[in-house]
Design an enzyme around this catalytic site. Sequence first.
Site, PDB file in Angstrom:
ATOM      1  N   SER A  90      44.237  30.891-161.189  1.00 62.85           N
ATOM      2  CA  SER A  90      44.395  29.455-160.991  1.00 62.85           C
ATOM      3  C   SER A  90      44.779  28.699-162.255  1.00 62.85           C
ATOM      4  CB  SER A  90      43.091  28.864-160.444  1.00 62.85           C
ATOM      5  OG  SER A  90      42.712  29.488-159.250  1.00 62.85           O
ATOM      6  N   CYS A  91      44.157  29.039-163.372  1.00 64.54           N
ATOM      7  CA  CYS A  91      44.268  28.216-164.577  1.00 64.54           C
ATOM      8  C   CYS A  91      44.633  29.064-165.783  1.00 64.54           C
ATOM      9  CB  CYS A  91      42.942  27.507-164.864  1.00 64.54           C
ATOM     10  SG  CYS A  91      42.338  26.535-163.503  1.00 64.54           S
ATOM     11  N   GLY A 147      47.968  26.333-162.904  1.00 62.79           N
ATOM     12  CA  GLY A 147      47.784  25.067-163.591  1.00 62.79           C
ATOM     13  C   GLY A 147      47.531  25.312-165.068  1.00 62.79           C
ATOM     14  N   ASN A 170      41.207  22.887-169.162  1.00 59.86           N
ATOM     15  CA  ASN A 170      42.402  23.190-168.374  1.00 59.86           C
ATOM     16  C   ASN A 170      42.949  21.940-167.723  1.00 59.86           C
ATOM     17  OD1 ASN A 170      40.148  22.971-166.616  1.00 59.86           O
ATOM     18  ND2 ASN A 170      41.315  23.975-165.007  1.00 59.86           N
ATOM     19  N   CYS A 224      42.177  20.572-164.997  1.00 60.24           N
ATOM     20  CA  CYS A 224      41.213  19.749-164.248  1.00 60.24           C
ATOM     21  C   CYS A 224      39.879  19.636-164.956  1.00 60.24           C
ATOM     22  CB  CYS A 224      41.007  20.328-162.856  1.00 60.24           C
ATOM     23  SG  CYS A 224      42.533  20.644-161.992  1.00 60.24           S
ATOM     24  N   THR A 225      39.792  20.039-166.193  1.00 63.08           N
ATOM     25  CA  THR A 225      38.666  19.868-167.107  1.00 63.08           C
ATOM     26  C   THR A 225      37.416  20.638-166.712  1.00 63.08           C
ATOM     27  OG1 THR A 225      37.612  17.862-166.173  1.00 63.08           O
ATOM     28  CG2 THR A 225      39.525  17.519-167.599  1.00 63.08           C
ATOM     29  N   GLU A 226      37.541  21.694-165.905  1.00 61.95           N
ATOM     30  CA  GLU A 226      36.340  22.472-165.572  1.00 61.95           C
ATOM     31  C   GLU A 226      36.285  23.830-166.274  1.00 61.95           C
ATOM     32  OE1 GLU A 226      39.167  24.184-162.448  1.00 61.95           O
ATOM     33  OE2 GLU A 226      38.938  22.415-163.704  1.00 61.95           O
ATOM     34  N   PRO A 264      38.070  20.926-158.612  1.00 60.96           N
ATOM     35  CA  PRO A 264      38.167  19.790-157.682  1.00 60.96           C
ATOM     36  C   PRO A 264      38.291  20.151-156.202  1.00 60.96           C
ATOM     37  CG  PRO A 264      39.675  19.544-159.519  1.00 60.96           C
ATOM     38  CD  PRO A 264      39.167  20.943-159.570  1.00 60.96           C
ATOM     39  N   ALA A 309      40.717  20.094-154.041  1.00 62.94           N
ATOM     40  CA  ALA A 309      41.379  19.080-153.216  1.00 62.94           C
ATOM     41  C   ALA A 309      41.946  19.654-151.931  1.00 62.94           C
ATOM     42  CB  ALA A 309      42.487  18.416-154.010  1.00 62.94           C
ATOM     43  N   THR A 310      42.542  20.840-151.988  1.00 65.04           N
ATOM     44  CA  THR A 310      43.201  21.384-150.807  1.00 65.04           C
ATOM     45  C   THR A 310      42.313  22.327-150.027  1.00 65.04           C
ATOM     46  OG1 THR A 310      45.284  21.244-152.023  1.00 65.04           O
ATOM     47  CG2 THR A 310      45.288  22.511-149.997  1.00 65.04           C
TER      48      THR A 310
END
Length: 948
Positions: free
Chosen positions: A363-364, A392, A576, A578-580, A761, A763-764
């Site tokens: 993912s990141c 991302g 990253n 999304c800051t996690e 997050p 989101a999806t």
Amino acid sequence: MTVDSRGESVVTELATTPPPTVVEHARVLRRDSTPVPFDATKIGVALTQAFLAVEGSGSAGSSRIHDLVAELTAQVTTALFRHAGTEPLVHVEQIQDQVELALMRGEHHRVARAYVLYREERAAARETSKPGAEEPQVHVVDLNGAETPLDWHRVSTVVEQACGDLDDVAPKAVLREARRGLYDGMSSRELAEALTLSARTLVESEPNYSLVAARLLLDSLRREALSHLADGSREADQDEMRGRYPEYFTAYVRHGVALGQLTPELASFDLDRLGHALRADRDLAFDFLGLQTLYDRYLLHDHGVRYELPQAFLMRVAMGLALHEDDREARAIEFYELLTSFDFMCSTPTLFNAGTTRPQLSSCFLTTVDDDLHGIFHSVGNNALLSKYAGGLGNDWTPVRGIGAHIQGTNGQSQGVVPFLKIANDTAVAVNQGGKRKGAVCAYLETWHIDIEEFLDLRKNTGDERRRTHDMNTANWVPDEFLRRVEQDGTWTLFSPDETPDLHDLYGAAFAERYREYEAAAERGELAVHRTVAAVDLWRRMITMLFETGHPWITFKDPCNLRSPQQHAGVVHSSNLCTEITLNTSADEVAVCNLGSVNLAQHVTADGLDTHRLERTVTTAVRMLDNVIDINFYTIPEARRSNLRHRPIGLGIMGVQDALFAQRIPTGSPEAVEFADRSTEHFSYYAIAASSALAVQRGRYESFEGSLWSRGILPLDSLGLLREARGGEDWNATSTLDWDALRTTVRADGMRNSNVMAIAPTATISNICGVGQSIEPIYRNLYVKSNMSGDFTVANAHLVADLKRIGLWDEAMVADLKYYDGSLGPVERVPDDLKELYRTAFEVEPHWLVEAAARRQKWLDQAQSLNLYVSRPSGRILDELYRLAWRRGLKTTYYLRSTSATHVEKSTLPGTDGKLNAVTAAAVTSSPSPSPEPAACSVDEPDCEACQ
């Protein structure tokens, strides 16, 4: 497009005028199902009559009415055809809906009211004059071009089956709406869309219609998929599909392999065994938003024709993650069961690519950019390669020398980091993740960098466009020393990293000491590039830019490093997208994280947390994420090297708001903070134990020795390291589980993964599972969610159930929720306990979100994507909020969201799916743009959806 923002996320379309050719070729479907050319002058006539009926025909106002009508007619035309294709077809009712909305937006309330009453009278008259429920006499064109009479009996049967076991839905209501969209010569696809839309228009009055719409979409999807496969030329309803899934599944795998989309390894599985393990009825668990999202972007297709059904999709993902297991079929079924129960869901890249010929599942990606042209453009090239397959990106740009710094090779002066950030921004736009989503990147810069003030301006809408990055996220990487200076009202010195290179790798007391040495050197004239500012002034500017543009986000360097399990192996230089994620990076290692999220809503009852179910879910989920590391397709060697050496994963949670609703716990309460503490403690305990158990089976990760894990220091214990560095902060450190036993186990058996937990997050994937995003409070109790798949009315089903129970769910309540922007507060007849339970994001005091996040953070080895909601922001409020986040030991924060200055569209009509309101909870911009929902991630924007 503009972004409010993850969410998720959500996009507002700019009201651009449609091309003239689109309007010229547009047609209008009349109520008798005959299409006629679109004529905008008829809209003008209707508007003129409405104004004259209310205001009279005096000549004094005729000029004003003429101008108003012209303007409103243009607005209606734009709204109708803004997203239209080349030859759009709109129903006459859609035009009237837009006329009403235009009147309401313009605050012509008396005219709008008269117009609404007139429409209702005409609708009632038409209903009275109908001869009965005779079948519509229209013909439908199938996929082969053949025209046949509409089989209304089958249509009715499909709708009745879709409504089947659901409460408070009526097939007749769906069929009545569907008839409005029928016309002679329509295609079979248009017929399916008309049925689905007819159910969607009823969602605001009854959330179960979302399930009806999903089932109607499912019927269309089945027909599409089965007809595409060689052995599947006939249709199948839900009852028939229970028996047909096994044979379909075998044909599906072979077809996907033949197309070159699925890896041939899938064909070597026992397909008959796996086919019979599929649970056809779990297709019915998707709501419309979830299934439409799958249809649009996840299900495999052959030149636009979907051949992958939902259960096959999830089994394909499970098989893709079980490729290296000893008993592949058994593990695939175990993984499949977890996914289809919605107890856990893999992140979007894994769902996209598992089981395919290009399994980029991570993912990141986090990178550090070197301070030379080769390093800079190598990093930009890596960004492109990593983004190509749906990753991302988080880039650490701190090492790049600042403006005015000396360039030895040319004996010139540097232009600083900003021009290179512009290149990275444009690369993210150009490489759009295989055409599925815009490239997504976040640039990080430490607060002492000489270019920090220009960095703060990157997202402004004014100034030199060559020094703006409108498509790239930005984040401040803030050391504790800076915030101590802010609290002391001290000065702060900015440096160029070519003269202070070791600051980049230092944190805590070592950073503070070295930083003061550089300040002394600057005072002695030993440094060529430096500038001293008031720390409070810089902090205020950081907060101001965050308020005005939504960027840069504020993240904290010292907690990320002092609590990192991998201190011995390097430095955390950034987070990253999304800051996690908080992983080490260097020139040789690109950090990689592999994400998935536990659906907490599936693990609670009214009595509290179901710890046994949570343990089972977490244990299997950790195994699945660990498998990602070995199966993953790596596009650059630095990512492969890092991922195989450290094996980090990021298991997160979602559905937290739903879990609170199930337990009747208000978000803004001490009980919610306590639930955050206890639920995350169990989550953390099971995740660490699962990784340690995998270490016994598969071996420890390569860099385990010397880590905090190897010293028996767990995330809860690392909180003490931060406390010590800060001089004794008083944080909650209570626990309820046997952590001593787990410390002993970890020291003895090791860990399979250097990092285990990170709350992304979602989101999806939360949309797919039909629950609230991540740790987010509910945005509104009734609103429209916009993403690449369209506009979706979302009603809070928990609230609707409660209001039904006490007899308050009716059309008046729907109207009240629309009028009050989804808030119960002003609705007098609602009991206070429900108002408290269902407070929306902007009605919850933001300090509660920080306090709950702090309790979660003590159990996490990485971080969490924490959005902060402030209804009426001011400099003082934001200053206090972000200082509170720092003092509570949070590692990062994400978007700041605040209500914009736009007004809500309050339609009085039912069936306004996609048109409910235009209020935003924006990552506040200096020129507010209306946006329907502030998801943490946006489908079309470079935010966190690349993670989840």
